[in-house]
Scaffold this motif. Structure first.
Motif, PDB file in Angstrom:
ATOM      1  N   ALA A 227       0.835  -1.207   0.000  1.00  0.00           N
ATOM      2  CA  ALA A 227       0.000   0.000   0.000  1.00  0.00           C
ATOM      3  C   ALA A 227       0.867   1.254   0.000  1.00  0.00           C
ATOM      4  CB  ALA A 227      -0.917   0.005   1.214  1.00  0.00           C
ATOM      5  N   PRO A 228       0.405   2.325  -0.619  1.00  0.00           N
ATOM      6  CA  PRO A 228       1.147   3.593  -0.556  1.00  0.00           C
ATOM      7  C   PRO A 228       0.929   4.281   0.782  1.00  0.00           C
ATOM      8  CG  PRO A 228      -0.897   3.927  -1.719  1.00  0.00           C
ATOM      9  CD  PRO A 228      -0.833   2.453  -1.407  1.00  0.00           C
ATOM     10  N   ARG A 229       1.764   5.233   1.083  1.00  0.00           N
ATOM     11  CA  ARG A 229       1.510   6.107   2.226  1.00  0.00           C
ATOM     12  C   ARG A 229       0.346   7.019   1.861  1.00  0.00           C
ATOM     13  NH1 ARG A 229       6.189   8.480   2.828  1.00  0.00           N
ATOM     14  NH2 ARG A 229       5.703  10.464   1.836  1.00  0.00           N
ATOM     15  N   LEU A 230      -0.655   7.094   2.728  1.00  0.00           N
ATOM     16  CA  LEU A 230      -1.835   7.926   2.502  1.00  0.00           C
ATOM     17  C   LEU A 230      -1.843   9.043   3.533  1.00  0.00           C
ATOM     18  CD1 LEU A 230      -4.573   8.411   1.038  1.00  0.00           C
ATOM     19  CD2 LEU A 230      -5.613   6.930   2.773  1.00  0.00           C
ATOM     20  N   THR A 231      -1.978  10.289   3.058  1.00  0.00           N
ATOM     21  CA  THR A 231      -1.967  11.468   3.930  1.00  0.00           C
ATOM     22  C   THR A 231      -3.233  12.274   3.704  1.00  0.00           C
ATOM     23  OG1 THR A 231       0.449  11.579   3.772  1.00  0.00           O
ATOM     24  CG2 THR A 231      -0.677  13.513   4.631  1.00  0.00           C
ATOM     25  N   GLN A 232      -3.876  12.666   4.793  1.00  0.00           N
ATOM     26  CA  GLN A 232      -5.038  13.551   4.708  1.00  0.00           C
ATOM     27  C   GLN A 232      -4.688  14.909   5.278  1.00  0.00           C
ATOM     28  OE1 GLN A 232      -8.519  12.533   6.998  1.00  0.00           O
ATOM     29  NE2 GLN A 232      -9.773  14.108   6.037  1.00  0.00           N
ATOM     30  N   ARG A 233      -5.089  15.952   4.546  1.00  0.00           N
ATOM     31  CA  ARG A 233      -4.904  17.322   5.022  1.00  0.00           C
ATOM     32  C   ARG A 233      -6.157  17.830   5.724  1.00  0.00           C
ATOM     33  NH1 ARG A 233      -2.304  21.469   0.957  1.00  0.00           N
ATOM     34  NH2 ARG A 233      -4.167  21.033  -0.278  1.00  0.00           N
ATOM     35  N   SER A 234      -7.332  17.604   5.133  1.00  0.00           N
ATOM     36  CA  SER A 234      -8.556  18.129   5.735  1.00  0.00           C
ATOM     37  C   SER A 234      -9.764  17.459   5.114  1.00  0.00           C
ATOM     38  CB  SER A 234      -8.657  19.648   5.517  1.00  0.00           C
ATOM     39  OG  SER A 234      -8.905  19.940   4.148  1.00  0.00           O
ATOM     40  N   VAL A 235     -10.921  17.735   5.720  1.00  0.00           N
ATOM     41  CA  VAL A 235     -12.199  17.466   5.065  1.00  0.00           C
ATOM     42  C   VAL A 235     -12.989  18.765   5.125  1.00  0.00           C
ATOM     43  CG1 VAL A 235     -13.240  16.543   7.201  1.00  0.00           C
ATOM     44  CG2 VAL A 235     -14.273  16.040   4.969  1.00  0.00           C
ATOM     45  N   VAL A 236     -13.506  19.185   3.973  1.00  0.00           N
ATOM     46  CA  VAL A 236     -14.270  20.423   3.849  1.00  0.00           C
ATOM     47  C   VAL A 236     -15.687  20.051   3.420  1.00  0.00           C
ATOM     48  CG1 VAL A 236     -14.458  22.651   2.694  1.00  0.00           C
ATOM     49  CG2 VAL A 236     -12.199  21.708   3.213  1.00  0.00           C
ATOM     50  N   VAL A 237     -16.668  20.441   4.227  1.00  0.00           N
ATOM     51  CA  VAL A 237     -18.064  20.079   3.971  1.00  0.00           C
ATOM     52  C   VAL A 237     -18.822  21.337   3.560  1.00  0.00           C
ATOM     53  CG1 VAL A 237     -20.157  19.081   4.949  1.00  0.00           C
ATOM     54  CG2 VAL A 237     -17.914  18.196   5.629  1.00  0.00           C
ATOM     55  N   GLN A 238     -19.447  21.267   2.391  1.00  0.00           N
ATOM     56  CA  GLN A 238     -20.141  22.426   1.838  1.00  0.00           C
ATOM     57  C   GLN A 238     -21.588  22.093   1.516  1.00  0.00           C
ATOM     58  OE1 GLN A 238     -17.040  22.962  -1.276  1.00  0.00           O
ATOM     59  NE2 GLN A 238     -17.008  25.098  -0.613  1.00  0.00           N
ATOM     60  N   LEU A 239     -22.458  23.039   1.801  1.00  0.00           N
ATOM     61  CA  LEU A 239     -23.873  22.888   1.486  1.00  0.00           C
ATOM     62  C   LEU A 239     -24.089  23.019  -0.006  1.00  0.00           C
ATOM     63  CD1 LEU A 239     -26.819  22.682   2.589  1.00  0.00           C
ATOM     64  CD2 LEU A 239     -26.820  25.184   2.661  1.00  0.00           C
ATOM     65  N   LYS A 240     -24.755  22.038  -0.591  1.00  0.00           N
ATOM     66  CA  LYS A 240     -25.097  22.097  -1.999  1.00  0.00           C
ATOM     67  C   LYS A 240     -26.493  22.680  -2.204  1.00  0.00           C
ATOM     68  CE  LYS A 240     -24.175  18.515  -4.507  1.00  0.00           C
ATOM     69  NZ  LYS A 240     -24.218  17.098  -4.952  1.00  0.00           N
TER      70      LYS A 240
END
Length: 249
Positions: A227-240
């Motif tokens: 598996a590759p190294r997986l990095t998360q920076r953020s989660v951004v939730v927007q109203l549609k």
């Protein structure tokens, strides 16, 4: 900590002219009925304050849970600063400023939610790799937020891998989960081949939220020796699209 600025900057000049709203995410470690002002939120342009608002202790409704505080302002011309001034209230709580966003997005950096595996990779990012993480698990999960009103939303996960073109294996599952019940509201598998380079890319998961319910935004990392190294920076939730109220009967 002495009174003073918790946050300066970012001296933003790229925001379009007109009306905008900045959102500050603040949390306290204990609640109180005191009306003492803990911090002042300020929007300034070219060094001159455009608007200021005080945040009293008694507006916080849950300990250790970030709440959204917003300021509406009009951008004309020049560098914008979004300032947070700590007032050093005697006997006050520990106050945490976790995020700041503009124009309605709900944002959580990866380091500020819960984890089963992985570690810090920079100040706010969180990563897992097959050398140090020898089992599958949640790279990130949380925050159990109840600040979303009823409507259709998009959860945008910012992710990167260190090796993107080796194969088409599944490396993660993205999901939106109702925190109280564990019910999965939406999910999608993420393959290594969906990354086109080793830079951050955004992967979107659409879902429907209901007022008053609490939601987690989770990433399940799938272990394999390759598996590759997986990095998360953020989660951004927007109203549609906001849900219309039901007609009276």
């Amino acid at each position: 900590t002495p009174a003073g600025m918790m946050q300066y900057g970012p001296y933003l000049t790229s925001l379009p002219a007109g009306g905008h709203t900045v959102h500050f995410r603040l949390a306290v470690n204990t609640l109180n009925t005191s009306a003492s002002n803990l911090v002042s939120l300020i929007v300034a342009q070219n060094g001159t304050p455009l608007i200021r608002a005080n945040v009293p202790w008694n507006v916080f409704t849950r300990a250790n849970q970030p709440q959204d505080f917003s300021l509406a302002f009009t951008n004309t011309d020049g560098a914008l600063e979004f300032l947070v001034h700590w007032n050093q209230t005697p006997g006050g709580p520990t106050l945490t400023l976790s995020d700041m966003t503009i124009d309605g997005a709900h944002n959580w950096v990866a380091a500020n939610v819960a984890h089963d595996i992985g570690r810090l990779d920079g100040l706010d990012t969180w990563e897992a790799d097959p050398i140090r993480d020898r089992a599958s698990g949640y790279l990130t999960k949380g925050p159990g937020t109840d600040e979303l009103g009823s409507g259709e939303y998009a959860a945008n996960f910012e992710l990167k891998v260190d090796n993107f073109n080796r194969d088409k294996s599944e490396l993660a599952v993205l999901s939106v989960v109702e925190s109280a019940t564990g019910k999965v509201i939406a999910s999608r598998s993420l393959g290594r081949n969906e990354f086109t380079n080793s830079l951050y890319q955004t992967f979107t998961l659409n879902f429907k939220a209901d007022t008053g319910k609490r939601y987690d935004f989770r990433i399940w990392w799938q272990y394999s020796p390759d598996a590759p190294r997986l990095t998360q920076r953020s989660v951004v939730v927007q109203l549609k699209q906001a849900s219309s109220p039901s007609p009276a009967i």
